[in-house]
Motif scaffolding. Sequence first.
Motif, PDB file in Angstrom:
ATOM      1  N   GLN A  26       7.408 -35.498 -24.251  1.00  0.00           N
ATOM      2  CA  GLN A  26       8.346 -36.196 -24.061  1.00  0.00           C
ATOM      3  C   GLN A  26       9.206 -36.770 -23.223  1.00  0.00           C
ATOM      4  N   VAL A  27       9.261 -37.267 -22.832  1.00  0.00           N
ATOM      5  CA  VAL A  27       9.927 -37.721 -21.397  1.00  0.00           C
ATOM      6  C   VAL A  27      11.414 -38.551 -22.249  1.00  0.00           C
TER       7      VAL A  27
ATOM      8  N   ILE B  68       7.363 -19.073 -27.455  1.00  0.00           N
ATOM      9  CA  ILE B  68       8.251 -18.371 -27.050  1.00  0.00           C
ATOM     10  C   ILE B  68       9.765 -19.986 -26.759  1.00  0.00           C
ATOM     11  N   LEU B  69       9.248 -20.838 -26.432  1.00  0.00           N
ATOM     12  CA  LEU B  69      10.627 -21.570 -26.094  1.00  0.00           C
ATOM     13  C   LEU B  69      11.098 -22.213 -27.426  1.00  0.00           C
ATOM     14  N   SER B  70      10.820 -22.657 -28.609  1.00  0.00           N
ATOM     15  CA  SER B  70      10.876 -23.045 -29.676  1.00  0.00           C
ATOM     16  C   SER B  70      11.733 -21.698 -30.139  1.00  0.00           C
TER      17      SER B  70
ATOM     18  N   GLU C  80       5.802 -18.538 -15.520  1.00  0.00           N
ATOM     19  CA  GLU C  80       6.503 -19.706 -14.280  1.00  0.00           C
ATOM     20  C   GLU C  80       7.682 -19.919 -14.435  1.00  0.00           C
ATOM     21  N   PHE C  81       9.024 -20.102 -14.331  1.00  0.00           N
ATOM     22  CA  PHE C  81      10.192 -20.220 -14.624  1.00  0.00           C
ATOM     23  C   PHE C  81      10.660 -21.769 -14.648  1.00  0.00           C
ATOM     24  N   ASP C  82      11.453 -21.979 -15.750  1.00  0.00           N
ATOM     25  CA  ASP C  82      11.479 -23.646 -15.489  1.00  0.00           C
ATOM     26  C   ASP C  82      13.078 -23.679 -15.771  1.00  0.00           C
ATOM     27  N   PRO C  83      13.902 -24.490 -14.877  1.00  0.00           N
ATOM     28  CA  PRO C  83      15.140 -24.906 -14.642  1.00  0.00           C
ATOM     29  C   PRO C  83      15.277 -25.477 -15.778  1.00  0.00           C
ATOM     30  N   LYS C  84      14.362 -26.250 -17.032  1.00  0.00           N
ATOM     31  CA  LYS C  84      15.040 -26.920 -17.852  1.00  0.00           C
ATOM     32  C   LYS C  84      15.376 -25.901 -18.493  1.00  0.00           C
ATOM     33  N   ILE C  85      15.668 -25.231 -18.744  1.00  0.00           N
ATOM     34  CA  ILE C  85      15.979 -23.953 -19.886  1.00  0.00           C
ATOM     35  C   ILE C  85      17.384 -23.623 -19.814  1.00  0.00           C
ATOM     36  N   ALA C  86      17.358 -23.592 -18.412  1.00  0.00           N
ATOM     37  CA  ALA C  86      18.934 -23.771 -18.173  1.00  0.00           C
ATOM     38  C   ALA C  86      20.030 -24.939 -19.274  1.00  0.00           C
TER      39      ALA C  86
ATOM     40  N   ASN D 248      13.734 -30.191 -27.714  1.00  0.00           N
ATOM     41  CA  ASN D 248      11.883 -30.308 -27.678  1.00  0.00           C
ATOM     42  C   ASN D 248      11.315 -31.321 -26.861  1.00  0.00           C
ATOM     43  N   PRO D 249      11.824 -31.644 -26.497  1.00  0.00           N
ATOM     44  CA  PRO D 249      11.133 -32.628 -24.174  1.00  0.00           C
ATOM     45  C   PRO D 249      10.515 -31.207 -23.460  1.00  0.00           C
TER      46      PRO D 249
END
Lengths: 259, 309
Positions: free
Chosen positions: A223-224, A50-52, A129-135, A216-217
């Motif tokens: 991956q950090v 979904i993310l990629s 879940e809500f991942d703020p990194k998406i923003a 990607n991270p």
Amino acid sequence: MNATLAIAGATFGEAIRKRILMVILLAALVIILISPAFEPFAGRGQRTLILSFGFGIIQLAGTFIAIIMCTGLIPTEIERRTIYTILSKPVQRWNFVVGKYLGAVSTLAFVYVMMGMVFMIVSRISLGEFDPKIAQGLIMFFFQSSLLAAVTLFFSTFVSPLVNYFLSGGVFLMGNLMSSFLETIQRNPEVTPLTRIPIQILTVILPNFANFNIQNPIINPEQVLTDEFAYLVQTVLYAIVYIVLLLVASVLVFNQREM
Amino acid sequence: MSEYAIKINNLTKRYSGLWSQQPVDAVKNLNLEVHRGEIFGFLGPNGAGKTTTIKVLLGIIYPTSGEAYVLGRPAGDPQNHYKISYLPENPYFYDYMTGREILHFYARLFGIPEPERSRRVDALLDRVGLSRAANQPLRTYSKGMLQRIGLAQCLINDPELLILDEPTAGLDPIAHIDIRDLILELRSQGKTLFISSHQLSDVEIVCDRVAILNKGELVRMGKLEDLLSGGHVEMIAEKVPETVLEPIRQLGGRPSLHDGRLIVEQPDDGSIDRVIDLVRAHGGHIISVKPYRRTLEDLFVETIQGGRR
Ligand SMILES: Nc1ncnc2c1ncn2[C@@H]1O[C@H](COP(=O)(O)OP(=O)(O)OP(=O)(O)O)[C@@H](O)[C@H]1O
Ligand SMILES: [Mg+2]
């Protein structure tokens, strides 16, 4: 400033009524919405899929919208002579160029907010879940598209729209690949400085679009990014400085231009 | 304050041709002065260089050589643009906007703040007769309505100088009259108008002075009365003997006589009285005396054809 904002407003109003741009936006929104339906094929897991998928579609749509919108930004005004009534008002050419660019960036902001909202809702529902990194990823893409828009606008002050598609598309691809290409070359001891140095120069001159690809991270949390915040700020500043330089160059070329 | 609204000194504009094309001198060594408060007709056939000259005045293109001043400042000086306005030929505007929105847009380019902006926009919509169509998008407007929106955007800044490129092109006779009346009204308010045209009927009536341009060169310029003087008077008489012919020729006329019927083309300089006396003294019988004023159309055709010879 008033004139610049008026031009930006008119540009935005026109862009969001442009059929081709809205078709791209709509198509992207539909694809993001139906992406969870591909779940059965998700070999690497649902999250990755979904993310990629979402990031990929959003980046693609943002890229196309930026290029298609900006190739016509100035040539269309000249072709249909709307620019004459504008430049015969107390509007300097830099007001016009900057107004057009701000209008384009507002359109991109609108497009990214629409796609981002749908993307976040879809990922919230299907991943739970809500991942703020998406923003964060979306903001990076927004700056990437805004930089690309400035590149296209710059070319549009002296080449025709058709040529501009290839030029801007080419710069975007190169700007995405050059830095990793250079790394590969630098690791290879057989490459002579004669080959390496021109590539190094080109890498510095061309806008580095790869910096903005932080998906990607986000997709693979293992991956950090080291010192993430500093990296993001630095990349955004890079975009802003590069955009300002491109706008200055656009104004300089456009000032000489006869219509 | 400069006494001239427009002053053009030795202006040449060359379009350097792309690739194989020859460079074109669209305007050659043009000298022109337009006084404040006058209506100036800038005439010439297609391709004469009218639009090119106007673009130089607006700073949209730059002179190849020579210079142009508008309201005492160099052409293109941003300060000028607060006091001038421009109606392009076949104007086109953002057609997704309504009539009211487009006028607000142009008013904002001048930095006119609310509520003054709305007041001016509404007054102008009323003045050009578009109040009822004000909330329709421009893409639904007819050509005449677009021209009226064009004039309204010209007036938004209450300009001192209006530059109108073919303001009546493609409009019907009633719209012509409306625009002519508006032009006259603007002159009575002391504004200067610079009007380019290749149609003559409308301009003829309102212009104080005209310049005629052909192939980039100024071929005639002056007060309309002066350019149009030199018409002729045609007289027809019967029962006229041949003996009158020579005296008429000496008065500058062009007589022709068939079977006692005389037709004389006499210059419009008062000599017709003497011709009438002559004819009657020889027993002739006057049928008609008719003045033929030169029209601007005639002048235009004469001048251009003269230029082509
Ligand atoms: N951008 C341009 N590039 C090259 N040549 C041009 C350009 N614009 C105008 N010309 C040429 O300059 C000449 C004068 O054109 P201009 O548009 O000034 O004429 P005009 O008097 O306004 O004619 P019209 O009555 O048709 O509007 C023409 O020969 C035209 O082909
Ligand atoms: Mg013209």
